[in-house]
Motif scaffolding. Structure first.
Motif, short mmCIF file in Angstrom:
data_model
loop_
_atom_site.label_atom_id
_atom_site.label_comp_id
_atom_site.label_asym_id
_atom_site.label_seq_id
_atom_site.Cartn_x
_atom_site.Cartn_y
_atom_site.Cartn_z
N VAL A 22 62.55 -40.49 -36.52
CA VAL A 22 61.31 -41.25 -36.63
C VAL A 22 61.04 -42.00 -35.33
O VAL A 22 59.90 -42.01 -34.84
CB VAL A 22 61.37 -42.22 -37.83
N ARG A 23 62.06 -42.61 -34.76
CA ARG A 23 61.88 -43.31 -33.49
C ARG A 23 61.40 -42.34 -32.40
O ARG A 23 60.50 -42.64 -31.64
CB ARG A 23 63.19 -43.97 -33.04
N ILE A 26 57.64 -41.51 -33.11
CA ILE A 26 56.63 -42.58 -33.11
C ILE A 26 56.58 -43.34 -31.79
O ILE A 26 55.50 -43.75 -31.35
CB ILE A 26 56.85 -43.53 -34.30
N GLU A 27 57.71 -43.55 -31.13
CA GLU A 27 57.74 -44.37 -29.92
C GLU A 27 56.74 -43.97 -28.84
O GLU A 27 56.17 -44.83 -28.18
CB GLU A 27 59.16 -44.44 -29.35
N PRO A 28 56.48 -42.67 -28.60
CA PRO A 28 55.52 -42.32 -27.55
C PRO A 28 54.10 -42.86 -27.79
O PRO A 28 53.33 -43.00 -26.85
CB PRO A 28 55.51 -40.79 -27.57
N PHE A 29 53.76 -43.18 -29.02
CA PHE A 29 52.43 -43.69 -29.33
C PHE A 29 52.33 -45.21 -29.14
O PHE A 29 51.22 -45.75 -29.16
CB PHE A 29 52.05 -43.36 -30.78
N LEU A 30 53.44 -45.89 -28.98
CA LEU A 30 53.45 -47.35 -28.95
C LEU A 30 53.37 -47.90 -27.53
O LEU A 30 53.99 -47.37 -26.61
CB LEU A 30 54.72 -47.88 -29.62
N ASP A 31 52.60 -48.99 -27.37
CA ASP A 31 52.56 -49.68 -26.09
C ASP A 31 53.90 -50.35 -25.80
O ASP A 31 54.37 -50.37 -24.67
CB ASP A 31 51.45 -50.74 -26.09
N CYS A 37 60.22 -51.00 -35.80
CA CYS A 37 61.32 -51.37 -36.70
C CYS A 37 61.43 -50.27 -37.76
O CYS A 37 60.46 -49.97 -38.46
CB CYS A 37 61.02 -52.72 -37.34
N VAL A 38 62.61 -49.66 -37.86
CA VAL A 38 62.83 -48.57 -38.81
C VAL A 38 63.96 -48.97 -39.75
O VAL A 38 65.01 -49.44 -39.32
CB VAL A 38 63.20 -47.25 -38.09
N ASN A 39 63.73 -48.79 -41.04
CA ASN A 39 64.71 -49.12 -42.07
C ASN A 39 64.81 -47.92 -42.99
O ASN A 39 63.80 -47.27 -43.28
CB ASN A 39 64.25 -50.35 -42.83
N SER A 40 65.99 -47.60 -43.46
CA SER A 40 66.13 -46.46 -44.37
C SER A 40 66.98 -46.84 -45.58
O SER A 40 67.83 -47.72 -45.52
CB SER A 40 66.76 -45.27 -43.66
N GLU A 41 66.70 -46.16 -46.65
CA GLU A 41 67.45 -46.31 -47.90
C GLU A 41 67.78 -44.91 -48.38
O GLU A 41 66.90 -44.05 -48.45
CB GLU A 41 66.59 -47.04 -48.93
N LEU A 51 62.18 -43.96 -45.82
CA LEU A 51 62.09 -44.52 -44.48
C LEU A 51 60.93 -45.51 -44.45
O LEU A 51 59.82 -45.19 -44.88
CB LEU A 51 61.84 -43.43 -43.44
N ARG A 52 61.21 -46.70 -43.95
CA ARG A 52 60.17 -47.73 -43.81
C ARG A 52 60.01 -48.05 -42.34
O ARG A 52 61.00 -48.31 -41.65
CB ARG A 52 60.57 -48.97 -44.59
N VAL A 53 58.78 -47.99 -41.87
CA VAL A 53 58.49 -48.17 -40.45
C VAL A 53 57.48 -49.29 -40.29
O VAL A 53 56.50 -49.37 -41.04
CB VAL A 53 57.93 -46.85 -39.86
#
Length: 130
Positions: A22-23, A26-31, A37-41, A51-53
């Motif tokens: 997920v990181r 998603i990271e390429p889209f972020l400034d 913040c990624v959390n998983s259960e 996955l919670r982002v």
């Protein structure tokens, strides 16, 4: 490090590291990639992963993309990785800011159509009487 899951016999399959995936997606889209913040259960018995982002609200448009194309592609990539390992993955996007009244009453959770406004209803056409 990938999670190990046991299969029949002496075969071992490694489950993908979904948080890193997920990181990576998603990271390429972020400034500011540090805002991610990624959390998983994980439920090992039912082979389900949640996955919670969360990331800056200002990057939401870039991550979702026009018509939700980017986020749909991200979900498809994650789902494909999970399907290859007989697992189910669910991706939830949350705002990193406190909920406001205009956040659809979902505790800050983004519904995927945030920012879109419905166009006002058009009046019915007038029918000429003869």
């Amino acid at each position: 490090m990938p999670n190990k899951t046991e299969l029949s016999g002496d075969q071992l399959a490694t489950s993908p590291d979904y948080e890193k995936l997920v990181r990576f997606l998603i990271e390429p889209f972020l400034d500011d990639p540090k805002s991610l913040c990624v959390n998983s259960e994980v439920n090992q018995q039912k082979k389900k992963i949640w996955l919670r982002v969360a990331f800056d609200k200002s990057d939401r448009g870039k991550v979702f993309g026009r018509g939700g194309r980017n986020i749909q592609a991200i979900r498809t990539a994650i789902k494909t990785a999970a399907t290859a390992h007989n697992e189910s993955v669910f991706l939830d996007i949350y705002s990193d800011e406190p909920a406001k009244s205009d956040d659809f009453g979902r505790g800050g959770r983004s519904t995927g159509n945030s920012g879109r406004r419905k166009s006002p209803a058009k009046p019915a056409p007038k029918i000429a009487k003869k």
